[in-house]
Design an enzyme around this catalytic site. Structure first.
Site, short mmCIF file in Angstrom:
data_model
loop_
_atom_site.label_atom_id
_atom_site.label_comp_id
_atom_site.label_asym_id
_atom_site.label_seq_id
_atom_site.Cartn_x
_atom_site.Cartn_y
_atom_site.Cartn_z
N CYS A 172 -23.68 4.78 1.79
CA CYS A 172 -22.75 5.83 1.86
C CYS A 172 -23.48 6.99 2.27
O CYS A 172 -24.56 7.54 1.82
CB CYS A 172 -22.14 6.16 0.60
SG CYS A 172 -20.77 7.40 0.60
N CYS A 188 -21.24 -9.60 -6.72
CA CYS A 188 -21.98 -8.77 -6.36
C CYS A 188 -23.61 -8.86 -6.87
O CYS A 188 -24.49 -8.56 -6.10
CB CYS A 188 -21.64 -7.39 -6.72
SG CYS A 188 -20.11 -6.73 -5.95
N CYS A 193 -27.14 -6.60 -5.80
CA CYS A 193 -26.94 -5.94 -4.71
C CYS A 193 -26.44 -4.55 -4.65
O CYS A 193 -25.46 -4.65 -5.70
CB CYS A 193 -26.22 -6.76 -3.69
SG CYS A 193 -25.93 -6.14 -2.09
N ASP A 229 0.78 -1.14 0.18
CA ASP A 229 0.08 -0.01 -0.02
C ASP A 229 0.99 1.16 -0.17
O ASP A 229 0.02 2.27 0.06
CB ASP A 229 -0.95 -0.16 1.37
CG ASP A 229 -2.00 1.10 1.29
OD1 ASP A 229 -2.52 1.45 0.10
OD2 ASP A 229 -2.66 1.73 2.37
N CYS A 241 -19.65 1.40 4.04
CA CYS A 241 -19.65 0.66 2.83
C CYS A 241 -19.15 -0.91 2.80
O CYS A 241 -19.74 -1.78 2.15
CB CYS A 241 -19.33 1.33 1.35
SG CYS A 241 -17.37 1.12 1.68
#
Length: 356
Positions: free
Chosen positions: A208, A198, A201, A144, A254
């Site tokens: 959010c 997903c 959905c 990262d 989320c």
């Protein structure tokens, strides 16, 4: 005796099996493989579109290193294979519970324990070092902090897929995986990429608080509470302050509403378990931290990198949203703080608390 055509295949599978087994020994929870030749131009195209729309906000480092981020070989031309690794950090309880406790701070799950960079990198180095000793090929590890797109690379390696919230989702760990990458000159047979599960959905999109998703699989960081509280160092636009609630470092909404989380189990890595002092601490207590106390409290923790002033800026907003009359005295003190950004947000919070 003729050479068996299955032998190279068996050797390749054995190599993968050994790396996977060793990764699990080091504490990783998910392992997948792909090669740099399978990473197509769509990765760079999505990055270009994201930046062209200015959705990266003030994250100038994305622009500055965009060329190196476009493909793993732009970062390291000799790299042939990608080992994607995931470390489960699933919490013991829902991170949404604290949002109703307005006098307490909501700190993102990933930042309630030890800094994941330190934990993941140590494990990556151990695994990569073992790979180098076994086969002699070169290895480089990434967590990262380098211009490498871990999420799409991990999806290509089959440990999950990028959900509509743009984060990686795993069938086994839901949205709770820290990601690490090993690039290597070693040739490793790739795994099949994970399919998108997903379906219809849209829980993450609807959850959010600031409508940061212009469309499924698209994020406008400028509206994201994680960006505003962590990456952005300026005055937070007033249109987002009320929606921030008591979220002072990051936002898990989320992630937390993803149905795939039902398969997640509590992180086995003790370092990721919430420290008591970071599990829903009192906002008033955090507001009183000076620079030295802030550094001590958040040593070896991701929160430390945003600095005391930005942190207290976020706390001021949460206090303004708390409805707690006891916050007025501490905010009055902060309205004379040496930091201009703290003074501004403390003044806003006082106006909000004094509003009928």
């Amino acid at each position: 005796m003729p050479h068996s055509p299955t032998k190279p295949v068996q050797q390749a599978e054995d190599k993968k099996a050994r790396i996977r087994a060793r990764a699990f020994e080091e504490g990783f929870d998910a392992v997948g493989f792909t090669n740099t030749g399978r990473i197509g131009p769509e990765l760079a195209e999505r990055l270009d579109q994201f930046m062209a729309l200015q959705r990266h906000g003030e994250m100038r480092w994305l622009e500055e290193k965009a060329e190196r981020r476009r493909h793993p070989n732009a970062l390291w031309p000799e790299a042939k294979s990608i080992v994607a690794l995931g470390l489960n950090y699933a919490p013991e309880k829902s991170p949404l519970d604290v949002l109703a406790q307005r006098e307490r701070a909501a700190i993102s799950v990933y930042a309630q324990g030890r800094d994941y960079h330190l934990v993941v990198k140590k494990k990556l180095k151990a695994l990569a070092g073992w790979m180098h000793r076994e086969w002699g090929d070169e290895v480089k590890v990434f967590v990262d902090t380098a211009p490498l797109m871990e999420k799409p690379l991990s999806a290509a390696a089959g440990i999950g897929w990028q959900g509509k919230h743009t984060n990686l989702v795993s069938r086994d760990f839901g949205s709770w995986l820290f990601l690490g990458i090993i690039l290597t000159t070693l040739e490793i047979e790739p795994d099949a990429p994970e399919a998108d599960h997903c379906g219809s959905c849209r829980n993450c999109l609807d959850a959010c608080p600031t409508n940061a998703f212009p469309a499924p699989y698209q994020l406008d960081a400028r509206r994201c509470i994680s960006y505003l509280t962590i990456e952005y160092d300026g005055s937070i636009p007033e249109e987002f302050r009320t929606a921030m609630g008591n979220r002072i470092y990051g936002c898990d909404d989320c992630l937390a509403v993803c149905p795939w989380n039902k398969f997640a189990k509590l992180a086995r890595e003790i370092s990721f378990h919430a420290r008591p002092e970071l599990d829903a601490p009192l906002l008033i207590e955090l507001a009183g931290l000076d620079d030295a106390a802030f550094r001590e409290r958040f040593s070896t923790n991701p929160v430390k990198r945003i600095g005391r002033d930005r942190f207290v800026r976020n706390v001021c907003i949460a206090l303004g949203n708390s409805g707690d009359p006891a916050a007025i005295a501490v905010l009055q003190k902060l309205s004379a703080d040496q930091s201009g950004i703290v003074r501004e947000h403390a003044a806003w919070a006082l106006r909000r608390l004094n509003r009928p």
